[in-house]
Write a protein that holds these residues in place. Structure first.
Motif: not given
Length: 326
Positions: A218-224, A228-238
């Motif tokens: 859900l946090m990855i979805l929230a980042a998406a 702007r200030e959040f990177d969902a793709g990088r969040a998933k990778k890390v």
């Protein structure tokens, strides 16, 4: 069922409005007193590993059984008086299970102290929400500690209690809070609690296994959604790379997503009770951690909580609509 969904929704809204006022008696503080009292009475130094683990299991039972029993009795008595009384009591108990606003309030105290340039006040503020030593932390260290706490508690302070309260009402929600409180007080890897606190730590790992992974998704979805200030793709990778960079199987799940979404590095070595504990890093050191990362982490937490609240509410509403033929 309609009573329970009403109480669940109202309890969530009440938590957002009032949070955890210090002047109102809170069940978690009562749990803490019970845990501390039982710890003093049951813990006996010098016992064998087997005896300490057996006593630790008894300790867990003596904490959890009265919490479940008292919560269930309060709810039953309230509904026996009147359904409106039952809904009101269940609403308050549901609110007690959640910690969305209180997590934001406590972490933002750290942020405001940092913005005012008061490192002493910021260290004191962050010491109230972390278990590590804070006396020698610099500005970046204080901000990092606060961000880590928001990220980790998005799971065990927000999503997990939402999930368990949705599944079993305040009885299951309070059971979870008791498990989580026990772990925070006796679930340490040190000489005193390594064996005595083993059962409490294991229970916490079990109860948080699924919520931690739901929280991460859900946090990855929230980042998406935040952009702007959040990177969902990088969040998933890390997340996929660093989600097990912690002794706990659950703690790094949301910390890794938060670190990736913000483009910062969390964790690393920290001091506990005067001893340096070696920890792997989580995330990439693409930029220094800054005070503004604290409100960013809170925005991520709020949207994640909102998504879970919608899912949990739908789990109650859909069966009601199906039963009524809509």
């Amino acid at each position: 069922m309609i009573y329970h969904i009403t109480a669940f929704i109202l309890g969530g809204l009440l938590d957002l409005i009032i949070g955890d006022p210090q002047w109102i008696p809170h069940p978690v503080r009562l749990m803490g007193r019970l845990i501390a009292w039982l710890d003093r009475k049951l813990f006996l130094p010098g016992k064998s590993v087997k005896e300490q683990r057996r006593t630790g299991r008894l300790f867990c039972f003596l904490v959890l059984f009265p919490v479940v029993l008292v919560t269930a009795l309060i709810l039953v008595l309230a509904y026996l008086i009147h359904p409106v009384c039952g809904v009101a009591v269940e609403t308050v108990l549901t609110c007690y299970c959640l910690a969305v606003k209180s997590l934001r309030v406590e972490s933002m105290r750290v942020y405001r102290a940092l913005k005012q340039g008061d490192i002493t006040a910021s260290r004191k503020a962050v010491s109230m929400i972390v278990g590590r030593d804070t006396e020698s932390l610099d500005e970046a260290g204080v901000a990092r500690a606060a961000v880590e706490t928001v990220a980790e508690n998005t799971s065990d302070g927000v999503i997990a209690p939402l999930m368990y309260t949705c599944l079993g009402g305040p009885v299951l929600g309070m059971l979870y809070k008791a498990v989580n409180t026990m772990d925070s007080m006796v679930g340490y890897h040190n000489e005193r609690y390594e064996n005595y606190g083993r059962c409490a730590a294991r229970l916490d790992d079990i109860f948080n296994w699924l919520p931690a992974r739901i929280s991460a998704g859900l946090m990855i979805l929230a980042a998406a959604l935040l952009g702007r200030e959040f990177d969902a793709g990088r969040a998933k990778k890390v997340f996929l790379r660093d989600r097990y960079n912690h002794k706990s199987p659950n703690s790094a799940q949301t910390e890794s997503v938060c670190a990736g979404a913000l483009g910062i590095r969390l964790a690393g070595d920290a001091s506990y009770f005067g001893r340096i504990v070696k920890k792997p890093y989580i995330g990439d050191d693409t930029r220094p951690v800054e005070p503004e990362d604290i409100p960013r982490a809170n925005r991520l937490m709020y949207v994640t909580a909102g998504l879970m609240f919608l899912i949990a509410s739908a789990c109650w509403l859909i069966p009601i609509l199906l039963i009524r033929g809509f």
